[in-house]
Design a protein around this motif. Structure first.
Motif, PDB file in Angstrom:
ATOM      1  N   ASP A 244       1.699  -2.009   0.657  1.00  0.00           N
ATOM      2  CA  ASP A 244       0.417  -2.601  -0.228  1.00  0.00           C
ATOM      3  C   ASP A 244      -0.303  -3.420   0.584  1.00  0.00           C
ATOM      4  O   ASP A 244      -0.244  -4.255   1.430  1.00  0.00           O
ATOM      5  CB  ASP A 244       1.286  -3.767  -0.745  1.00  0.00           C
ATOM      6  CG  ASP A 244       2.109  -2.131  -2.239  1.00  0.00           C
ATOM      7  OD1 ASP A 244       1.623  -1.424  -2.045  1.00  0.00           O
ATOM      8  OD2 ASP A 244       3.306  -2.751  -2.410  1.00  0.00           O
TER       9      ASP A 244
ATOM     10  N   GLU B 133       9.064  -7.048   5.526  1.00  0.00           N
ATOM     11  CA  GLU B 133       8.387  -6.102   4.799  1.00  0.00           C
ATOM     12  C   GLU B 133       7.165  -6.462   4.272  1.00  0.00           C
ATOM     13  O   GLU B 133       6.098  -6.046   4.820  1.00  0.00           O
ATOM     14  CB  GLU B 133       9.047  -5.317   3.692  1.00  0.00           C
ATOM     15  CG  GLU B 133       8.119  -4.465   2.729  1.00  0.00           C
ATOM     16  CD  GLU B 133       8.152  -2.866   3.255  1.00  0.00           C
ATOM     17  OE1 GLU B 133       8.020  -1.862   2.879  1.00  0.00           O
ATOM     18  OE2 GLU B 133       8.928  -2.885   3.849  1.00  0.00           O
ATOM     19  N   SER B 134       6.681  -7.965   3.868  1.00  0.00           N
ATOM     20  CA  SER B 134       5.965  -8.736   3.472  1.00  0.00           C
ATOM     21  C   SER B 134       5.810 -10.159   3.575  1.00  0.00           C
ATOM     22  O   SER B 134       7.065 -11.137   4.048  1.00  0.00           O
ATOM     23  CB  SER B 134       6.010  -8.438   1.685  1.00  0.00           C
ATOM     24  OG  SER B 134       7.107  -9.087   1.124  1.00  0.00           O
TER      25      SER B 134
ATOM     26  N   ARG C  71       5.487  -3.915  -0.542  1.00  0.00           N
ATOM     27  CA  ARG C  71       5.835  -2.966   0.429  1.00  0.00           C
ATOM     28  C   ARG C  71       4.932  -3.244   1.637  1.00  0.00           C
ATOM     29  O   ARG C  71       3.828  -4.115   1.395  1.00  0.00           O
ATOM     30  CB  ARG C  71       6.208  -1.403   0.029  1.00  0.00           C
ATOM     31  CG  ARG C  71       6.744  -1.335  -0.935  1.00  0.00           C
ATOM     32  CD  ARG C  71       6.529   0.277  -1.531  1.00  0.00           C
ATOM     33  NE  ARG C  71       5.763   0.789  -1.604  1.00  0.00           N
ATOM     34  CZ  ARG C  71       4.977   1.551  -2.554  1.00  0.00           C
ATOM     35  NH1 ARG C  71       5.647   2.348  -2.424  1.00  0.00           N
ATOM     36  NH2 ARG C  71       3.802   1.348  -3.211  1.00  0.00           N
TER      37      ARG C  71
END
Length: 624
Positions: free
Chosen positions: A212, A32-33, A209
């Motif tokens: 972001d 996700e990141s 997220r």
């Protein structure tokens, strides 16, 4: 995460690209990141060495090491400190320091707690003030007096705009650090010391997220004061994955890193990409490739750490091609090169000298980092590489923006998951206000570069539509030089361009016109430019006075004509030892071509060898 779909079965041939893209990107199960990527690495390979950081070239046998578990623990500590200082998801944390062991986890921590905003400490203080203002950063992580005295002085000058200054020490620093001065209204302290009591097991806030923002990278100043390009976590993750997906390198391959962390290549190629496969990254000292002593030790470093791949600009490889190979460097599979045109002579000399393949790549900050990369097993010397998976490329006719077929030259455009979110143009109650500023249209990024694309999606650059000067991989805005010269009371017009250079690819030079009766010399104008330039690398090598600057047919200044003159002068100087040689520089299809006429008694191969040291098209004609 869908681990069984994370990697394509094979990615080392041009024909592998369609098979890779047959699996939708969403099904790949990417983290996700950047925080999720690091957490995955620490879970899979907790005790494997993640980072080996050299204090300096002379002490390359005395590195600081971190395992993946160590790295995650430090990121947790630093991110929790930032959170205690008030950093939240939409807040930027500025980082201004040469590379060191603590800067790497600090960068990842800034992306975990908020948004990383790396700064080049070599920019003028006016530029840095403006970049801080645009980012809104109130916390600065910076080099202290032990690591970089000049950077520390700059950090103190920026203090009125800050709430906290967190200081990093040199890699492997021993003993008590020097006391730091108190600054009214600003919390000042050593990063590692202040974070020592923070929880290292988890992050106290919510993890980021994919959508972001992860980072704000300044673009290098191609249009005045550098813009801030906003990258999401998804931008960085997809780009790092595409680089790591190349199946030439396995989990045991060691990556060498020496570019500064304010550069996207250092972050994406040598920090994030190795996290995907649990590869070790060996980081050079704070000066990186700018440390002269590194070159005398380089091949021994490659042998000792079994370096498999590295990334640098052409000037680095030009120097390495002259360094005697005094070690076993058979571990070096390939060396990646980008950021500036690669002269054919540099490629030939490096590959013949080392036996390693030199592969080109292409990218820009607005597309996160890399958009095309060459394949070591099937190099195409004239291309900068095949487009990376899930990115799309096309060429457009200048002016009409009509898409052109393969093989035709136009403006290169890129779309896909790595295209940036936009430039920071302000802030409101929701966070940053972003705008493409004319570079984005329907998801396509206008690169400003001229290129053609073949049927296999390989990109061939054909010059730059923009006038940016690229000195050793560093972008220089010609307007910066022109503004400095126009501030001189005797100068009425100014034009700055790049002059071909065997070491830096190109260096800035300037042309001016003077007011009637103005009493100044070219040397005095050069000194004036040096005194008024906000960036040292932008100081022109020469200032030439002309009666009038060249113009196009519609009355606009002609940078092409100036580049042609600069090219002619550079080649004339290089070929001065050859009697009877004539040099011209012609403009053909928007490109400057050096044309050299040699008398039959001159050794044509020697002239060709000199021309091959420049990243410019050229041709030789023999005069009977």
């Amino acid at each position: 995460m869908t681990e069984n779909l994370l990697w394509p079965p094979r990615y080392r041939q041009p024909t592998d690209l369609p098979d890779i893209e047959a699996v939708p990107l969403a099904d790949r199960g990417l983290p996700e990141s950047t925080y999720a990527l690091l957490s995955r690495a620490a879970t899979l390979w907790p005790e494997r060495t993640a980072l080996t950081v050299l204090p300096e070239a002379a002490r390359w046998r005395e590195p600081a090491r971190r395992t993946f578990a160590d790295l995650l623990a430090d990121v947790h500590r630093y991110a929790n400190l930032l959170r205690e200082l008030g950093i939240r998801r939409s807040d930027a944390v500025a980082l201004m320091s040469p590379n060191c062991a603590d800067l790497i986890p600090a960068t990842l921590a800034a992306q975990l707690a908020g948004i990383a905003a790396p700064l080049n400490g070599g920019l003028s203080r006016d530029y840095l003030h403006e970049l801080l203002r645009r980012s809104g950063a109130r916390v600065l992580i910076t080099a202290g007096p032990e690591l970089a005295g000049g950077t520390w002085e700059t950090a103190q000058a920026l203090a009125p705009e800050l709430d906290a200054i967190l200081v990093v020490r040199p890699t492997g620093a021993a003993g008590e650090p020097a006391p730091l001065p108190g600054i009214e209204g600003v919390r000042v302290g050593y990063l590692d010391e202040l974070a020592s009591g923070m929880d290292s097991s988890t992050f106290a806030g919510d993890p980021p997220r994919a959508s972001d923002l992860a980072a704000l990278f300044h673009t290098g100043g191609t249009t005045g004061i550098p813009k801030l390009a906003a990258h999401t976590h998804a931008n960085e993750i997809v780009n790092a994955w595409a680089i790591a997906a190349n199946s030439v390198l396995d989990a045991d391959s060691v990556i060498f890193a020496a570019l500064p962390l304010f550069h996207v290549n250092a972050l994406v190629v040598t920090l994030l990409a190795p996290l995907f496969k649990g590869q070790q990254a060996v980081w050079a000292g704070p000066l990186g490739y700018r440390e002269p002593a590194l070159y005398g030790q380089f091949w021994q470093i490659v042998e000792h750490y079994r370096i498999a791949a590295m990334s640098a600009v052409p000037t680095v490889y030009a120097v390495l091609a002259q360094c005697p190979v005094d070690a076993d460097i058979t571990s070096l599979r390939y060396a990646a090169v980008g950021a500036a045109p690669l002269p054919a002579a540099v490629r030939e000399s490096f590959e013949s000298h080392t036996g390693a393949t030199l592969v080109e790549g292409y990218g820009l900050t607005e597309a996160t980092c890399a958009s095309a990369a060459s394949l070591p097993d099937t190099p195409r010397p004239d291309a900068v590489g095949q487009r990376l998976p899930y990115q799309q490329v096309k060429v457009l006719r200048p002016g009409t923006w009509e898409e052109l077929p393969p093989g035709e030259t136009g403006i290169l455009a890129i779309s896909g998951p790595t295209v940036f979110a936009g430039y920071v143009v302000g802030r409101d109650e929701h966070g940053y206000v972003l705008d493409g500023l004319g570079k984005l249209a329907d998801g396509w990024l206008d690169t400003g570069d001229l290129a053609r694309i073949d049927e296999d999606a390989f990109v061939y650059l054909a010059g730059r539509a923009k006038d940016v000067i690229i000195r050793g991989g560093h972008n220089i805005d010609p307007a910066m030089i022109e503004d400095a010269l126009l501030a001189h009371p005797g100068v009425t017009a100014a034009g700055a361009v790049g002059r071909p250079d065997t070491h830096s690819g190109e260096v800035p030079v300037a042309y001016v016109t003077l007011a009637p009766g103005a009493e100044t010399t070219e040397d005095e104008l050069l000194e004036w430019a040096s005194d008024h330039m906000p960036e040292r690398t932008a100081v022109p090598k020469t200032v030439t006075v002309l009666d009038a600057l060249p113009m196009t047919d519609i009355g606009k200044p002609s940078k092409l004509a100036l580049r042609a003159d600069a090219t002619r002068r550079a080649i004339c100087e290089a070929l001065a030892p050859f009697r009877g040689v004539e040099v011209d520089a012609l403009i053909e299809d928007g490109t400057v071509v050096a044309t050299v006429t040699v008398p039959s008694e001159v050794d044509e191969s020697e002239v060709k060898g000199i021309l091959g040291q420049y990243a410019i098209p050229s041709r030789i004609e023999v005069r009977p």
